[in-house]
Design an enzyme around this catalytic site. Structure first.
Site, mmCIF file in Angstrom:
data_model
loop_
_atom_site.group_PDB
_atom_site.id
_atom_site.type_symbol
_atom_site.label_atom_id
_atom_site.label_comp_id
_atom_site.label_asym_id
_atom_site.label_seq_id
_atom_site.Cartn_x
_atom_site.Cartn_y
_atom_site.Cartn_z
ATOM 1 N N ARG A 177 -4.694 36.857 51.492
ATOM 2 C CA ARG A 177 -5.652 37.697 52.204
ATOM 3 C C ARG A 177 -6.141 37.030 53.479
ATOM 4 O O ARG A 177 -6.267 37.675 54.521
ATOM 5 C CB ARG A 177 -6.844 38.037 51.298
ATOM 6 C CG ARG A 177 -7.831 38.977 51.972
ATOM 7 C CD ARG A 177 -8.953 39.391 51.060
ATOM 8 N NE ARG A 177 -9.843 38.281 50.776
ATOM 9 C CZ ARG A 177 -10.882 38.375 49.955
ATOM 10 N NH1 ARG A 177 -11.123 39.505 49.320
ATOM 11 N NH2 ARG A 177 -11.667 37.336 49.739
ATOM 12 N N GLN A 217 -9.077 44.577 70.561
ATOM 13 C CA GLN A 217 -9.374 45.997 70.766
ATOM 14 C C GLN A 217 -10.876 46.244 70.890
ATOM 15 O O GLN A 217 -11.298 47.117 71.658
ATOM 16 C CB GLN A 217 -8.761 46.826 69.631
ATOM 17 C CG GLN A 217 -7.231 46.789 69.698
ATOM 18 C CD GLN A 217 -6.546 47.688 68.703
ATOM 19 O OE1 GLN A 217 -7.174 48.264 67.817
ATOM 20 N NE2 GLN A 217 -5.238 47.808 68.833
ATOM 21 N N VAL A 220 -8.229 52.886 60.657
ATOM 22 C CA VAL A 220 -7.347 53.277 59.552
ATOM 23 C C VAL A 220 -6.532 52.075 59.077
ATOM 24 O O VAL A 220 -6.252 51.923 57.892
ATOM 25 C CB VAL A 220 -6.417 54.431 59.991
ATOM 26 C CG1 VAL A 220 -5.439 54.813 58.887
ATOM 27 C CG2 VAL A 220 -7.232 55.646 60.437
ATOM 28 N N HIS A 224 -12.184 50.041 51.036
ATOM 29 C CA HIS A 224 -10.925 50.778 50.872
ATOM 30 C C HIS A 224 -9.914 49.799 50.283
ATOM 31 O O HIS A 224 -9.099 49.218 50.988
ATOM 32 C CB HIS A 224 -10.446 51.335 52.212
ATOM 33 C CG HIS A 224 -9.095 51.980 52.123
ATOM 34 N ND1 HIS A 224 -8.852 53.076 51.328
ATOM 35 C CD2 HIS A 224 -7.912 51.668 52.699
ATOM 36 C CE1 HIS A 224 -7.577 53.408 51.430
ATOM 37 N NE2 HIS A 224 -6.988 52.564 52.249
#
Length: 336
Positions: free
Chosen positions: A98, A112, A129, A188
């Site tokens: 991870r 970004q 997303v 998520h």
């Protein structure tokens, strides 16, 4: 017709991006009277694929598509945008831990975030997303903070929300339109908590709570939760590809509702910066039930939890705090 909305999709050469752009271009997301300027961003190696997507969108002959452009640099991508679908991310590869995945994505979303701060409008709304979506959104928001408020950043848990709606509809033998107010709490990921404690099911004109409609508490606290948590992995196993059609639909549902608002008496799941509600640490990007009006989301307040729910929420909170800390350490290690 109103002035065009400028909408960016990153990772636009990929599967999910390909499925998202048509929904934005054809008016599904922003309405049939709202023209859009679509900006497609991907890495330079994908420029030919991007050009092919542009050609296809042109060939769709859509009245709502004001313009479409493919770009491979952040300045062109982020300048003057109203909405950003941040789909592109480093996928997890076999054997990758991870912390390695987080380190790779920190670089992308830091860059970004800075591009959003430098080139985008201060009113730009962002959905992340690309996974790990909650933590990627946290990093992007951190680096855009001088220009764009944290409340304009979100991560997608609408796919999990839609999966929960579908499973509840299947179990009760009804259609999706008769099920509402499921909640996805947290990350998520496999620790997310799909919660139907406050959900209702309308059968034969009578609205009843989900537990009564299902009549099987063990199912709702066991197989139901596991099915929603593991659905993405099962689809990869079956298709040999990750969810694209359903992920794109969910991203578009998320932005559609942020733009137009939620229906009266209904809430949806969005991962947004915590304001401390329900004891979730301030600033953590956490999936909550929200209502939306006038382009502003609000976390639904006053919901009660039993000990089962408290345990599930504690587990997903812990994972998100660990991810956040690992991501911040990756920022320090990379001196960024």
């Amino acid at each position: 017709m109103s002035a065009p909305l400028r909408v960016l999709v990153t990772g636009a050469a990929g599967q999910i991006g390909y499925s998202i752009v048509i929904r934005i271009a054809d008016g599904t997301v922003f309405g049939k009277e709202q023209p859009v300027e679509l900006v497609l961003l991907d890495v330079p190696q994908c420029s030919n694929i991007l050009e092919g997507v542009v050609f296809e969108l042109q060939d769709c002959a859509l009245p709502t598509l004001f313009s479409v452009v493919a770009v491979t640099d952040e300045k062109s991508a982020f300048t003057g945008i109203d909405y950003a679908f941040l789909v592109g991310a480093m996928p997890r590869r076999e054997g990758m831990e991870r912390k390695d995945l987080l380190a790779a994505n920190v670089k992308i979303f830091k860059s970004q975030g800075k591009a959003l701060a430098e080139y985008a409008k201060p009113t730009t709304k962002v959905i992340v997303v690309g996974n790990p979506a909650n933590t990627n959104a946290f990093i992007a928001a951190k680096y855009a903070a001088g220009k764009i408020p944290a409340k304009n950043f979100s991560a997608m848990t609408r796919l999990d929300h839609n999966r929960a709606l579908a499973q509840l509809a299947l179990k009760t033998g009804t259609t999706i339109g008769n099920v509402k107010n499921v909640i996805i709490w947290g990350n998520h990921s496999g620790t997310q908590f799909p919660d139907v404690t406050h959900a209702t099911v309308n059968k034969n004109g009578t609205e009843t709570d989900a537990y009564a409609a299902v009549g099987d508490n063990a199912f709702l606290q066991g197989p139901f939760i596991a099915t929603v948590q593991k659905r993405g992995g099962v689809i990869i196993e079956k298709r040999k590809l990750s969810s694209a059609m359903s992920a794109a639909k969910a991203a578009c549902d998320h932005i559609h509702d942020w733009h137009f608002g939620t229906k009266a008496g209904q809430f949806v799941s969005m991962a947004v910066p915590s304001d401390g509600s329900y004891g979730i640490p301030q600033g953590l990007i956490f999936s909550f039930p929200v209502t939306i009006e006038g382009g502003e989301w609000k976390i639904v307040q006053g919901l009660s939890f039993d000990d089962f729910a408290k345990g599930k929420i504690a587990a997903t909170t812990k994972e998100l705090e660990e991810e956040r800390d690992d991501a911040l350490k990756a920022c320090d290690d990379a001196n960024i």
